[in-house]
Design an enzyme around this catalytic site. Structure first.
Site, PDB file in Angstrom:
ATOM      1  N   THR A   1       0.843  -1.206   0.000  1.00 23.70           N
ATOM      2  CA  THR A   1       0.000   0.000   0.000  1.00 23.70           C
ATOM      3  C   THR A   1       0.874   1.251   0.000  1.00 23.70           C
ATOM      4  O   THR A   1       0.590   2.235  -0.688  1.00 23.70           O
ATOM      5  CB  THR A   1      -0.919   0.016   1.238  1.00 23.70           C
ATOM      6  OG1 THR A   1      -1.683  -1.189   1.252  1.00 23.70           O
ATOM      7  CG2 THR A   1      -1.853   1.205   1.223  1.00 23.70           C
TER       8      THR A   1
ATOM      9  N   HIS B   1       2.077   1.907  -3.420  1.00 21.61           N
ATOM     10  CA  HIS B   1       1.034   2.568  -4.235  1.00 21.61           C
ATOM     11  C   HIS B   1       1.045   4.079  -3.991  1.00 21.61           C
ATOM     12  O   HIS B   1       0.963   4.873  -4.921  1.00 21.61           O
ATOM     13  CB  HIS B   1      -0.355   2.021  -3.875  1.00 21.61           C
ATOM     14  CG  HIS B   1      -0.628   0.640  -4.387  1.00 21.61           C
ATOM     15  ND1 HIS B   1      -0.662   0.331  -5.728  1.00 21.61           N
ATOM     16  CD2 HIS B   1      -0.891  -0.515  -3.730  1.00 21.61           C
ATOM     17  CE1 HIS B   1      -0.926  -0.963  -5.869  1.00 21.61           C
ATOM     18  NE2 HIS B   1      -1.057  -1.494  -4.672  1.00 21.61           N
TER      19      HIS B   1
ATOM     20  N   CYS C   1     -21.261   0.973  14.124  1.00 20.46           N
ATOM     21  CA  CYS C   1     -22.031   0.494  12.967  1.00 20.46           C
ATOM     22  C   CYS C   1     -22.487  -0.946  13.228  1.00 20.46           C
ATOM     23  O   CYS C   1     -22.003  -1.595  14.159  1.00 20.46           O
ATOM     24  CB  CYS C   1     -21.186   0.582  11.685  1.00 20.46           C
ATOM     25  SG  CYS C   1     -19.813  -0.595  11.612  1.00 20.46           S
TER      26      CYS C   1
ATOM     27  N   ASP D   1       4.294 -17.542  -8.824  1.00 22.71           N
ATOM     28  CA  ASP D   1       4.696 -16.155  -9.043  1.00 22.71           C
ATOM     29  C   ASP D   1       5.518 -16.097 -10.331  1.00 22.71           C
ATOM     30  O   ASP D   1       5.789 -17.127 -10.949  1.00 22.71           O
ATOM     31  CB  ASP D   1       5.516 -15.625  -7.857  1.00 22.71           C
ATOM     32  CG  ASP D   1       5.467 -14.097  -7.765  1.00 22.71           C
ATOM     33  OD1 ASP D   1       4.587 -13.573  -7.062  1.00 22.71           O
ATOM     34  OD2 ASP D   1       6.302 -13.428  -8.409  1.00 22.71           O
TER      35      ASP D   1
ATOM     36  N   LEU E   1      -7.519 -11.951  -1.239  1.00 27.72           N
ATOM     37  CA  LEU E   1      -7.020 -10.794  -0.491  1.00 27.72           C
ATOM     38  C   LEU E   1      -6.581  -9.691  -1.451  1.00 27.72           C
ATOM     39  O   LEU E   1      -6.579  -8.520  -1.111  1.00 27.72           O
ATOM     40  CB  LEU E   1      -5.825 -11.214   0.381  1.00 27.72           C
ATOM     41  CG  LEU E   1      -5.162 -10.090   1.181  1.00 27.72           C
ATOM     42  CD1 LEU E   1      -6.013  -9.712   2.392  1.00 27.72           C
ATOM     43  CD2 LEU E   1      -3.762 -10.477   1.636  1.00 27.72           C
TER      44      LEU E   1
ATOM     45  N   THR F   1     -10.522  -8.889   4.047  1.00 28.62           N
ATOM     46  CA  THR F   1      -9.981  -7.553   4.286  1.00 28.62           C
ATOM     47  C   THR F   1      -9.504  -7.465   5.736  1.00 28.62           C
ATOM     48  O   THR F   1     -10.162  -7.957   6.641  1.00 28.62           O
ATOM     49  CB  THR F   1     -11.017  -6.452   3.958  1.00 28.62           C
ATOM     50  OG1 THR F   1     -10.390  -5.176   4.089  1.00 28.62           O
ATOM     51  CG2 THR F   1     -12.244  -6.507   4.845  1.00 28.62           C
TER      52      THR F   1
END
Length: 348
Positions: free
Chosen positions: A46, A49, A102, A201, A268, A294
């Site tokens: 992440t 990114h 929530c 991979d 994932l 997640t």
């Protein structure tokens, strides 16, 4: 951030490629927060990114701010209302900041809270000498757990959540995509009693790491047809469990095709755009379970991760391939972009 003391931090300084080492204020804490001296912080996909400034980060993050979310450190200051940790404790953190109110949070499913914010994505992160976090997000580490190992528990939690989302004991498990989390998933599947673990991979360096983590077969999808390999290895039955970590449309489709009738496909990965799949033949007629994964179950997954590492059931040392001072963060990101590394750990 406020206060008079200064600290080094890696700041996503603008909308575009890269980041910058800056001197910023040490954060001040509220009554429910804790100030942590960061001892080790690892680079996540992440973060890459955000560093590269792709479509996702462009739509999500708001520079300038400190990024990074995987870390371990020592508690140096606690807020007036904090009772779960003490100064001197070694801690890591659950990176999902959840609302607690929530329907998901109220029914024990906080990992899919509707109002999740992520540390280092939506708030200031841990690529710094200090980080301030809500006490409720902290995980106390065993005193003898090395800081570099403790810093990779959060991503390992993704691997544990994905692999252990169903039964793997005695089963054939395929791990598609051997980034650091995929490599960890190999070790977790072996520790959980998988009979065979097939790792797929395109990167030889990472396939070698998967082998070190216990993969029984490694497949370079550039050189061999994954479906033909699975056909031979399973006598035409297919694999029982697929953990999809690559996000590549072709690899995803191969995953759906290699899973056996009644098997499980746990995803994932985050494909960057919609993927076309043959729902009729690859999902419905096969009667498989498809599961989106997640985060980590809070805090069930953390207990599993900590126990797997601390007991020695999963040895994560092969995964941590590089240690760098925080100042050399650019070198760390280059390694991650090239893919010739496992986990890269920065030390402020």
């Amino acid at each position: 951030m406020s206060g008079n003391r200064k600290m080094k931090a890696v700041v996503k300084h603008r909308r575009g490629f890269g980041a910058e080492l800056q001197s910023v204020d040490v954060p001040t804490i509220s009554d429910n927060e804790v100030l942590i001296k960061v001892k080790a912080t690892s680079i996540c996909g992440t973060d890459v990114h955000i560093y590269k400034w792709d479509e996702w980060s462009e739509s999500r993050v708001k520079p300038p701010y400190i990024f990074g979310h995987e870390f371990s450190g020592e508690v140096v200051e606690i807020g007036a209302k904090v009772s779960n940790v003490e100064v001197g404790d070694s801690v890591s953190a659950e990176t999902h900041l959840v609302c607690g109110s929530c329907p998901q949070c109220l029914t024990g499913k906080a990992h899919i809270c509707q109002n999740t914010k992520i540390i280092g994505v939506d708030t200031h992160g841990c690529f710094a000498e200090y980080v301030a976090l809500p006490a409720g997000n902290l995980w106390k580490n065993p005193k003898d757990m090395p800081y570099d190992v403790a810093s990779i528990q959060e991503p390992m939690g993704n691997a544990v959540h994905t692999v252990l989302a169903g039964d793997v004991a005695g089963k054939t498990v395929a791990i598609i995509g051997c980034g650091p989390i995929g490599i960890m998933a190999v070790g977790v599947a072996k520790a959980a009693g998988a009979a065979r673990v097939l790792a797929f991979d395109l990167n030889e360096y990472r396939l070698d790491l998967a082998k070190k983590m216990g993969a029984t077969t490694i497949i370079n999808s550039k050189e061999e047809d994954p479906l033909e390999v699975v056909e031979v290895l399973t006598g035409g039955n297919g694999v029982d469990v697929v953990c999809e970590m690559s996000g590549h449309p072709i690899a995803l489709n191969q995953g759906f095709k290699m899973v056996t009738n009644g098997g499980r496909m746990s995803i994932l990965s985050l494909p960057v755009r919609p993927v076309e799949i043959d729902i009729t033949n690859d999902i419905v007629f096969k009667g498989i379970t498809v599961q989106g994964i997640t985060g980590r179950k809070m805090f069930e997954t953390w207990q599993q991760v900590s126990a797997l590492i601390h007991s020695g059931q999963v040895d994560v040392s092969p995964i941590i391939t590089h240690h760098l001072p925080l100042e050399e963060f650019e070198k760390g990101f280059e390694l991650m972009i090239e893919g010739n590394c496992g986990k890269v750990v920065l030390h402020p």
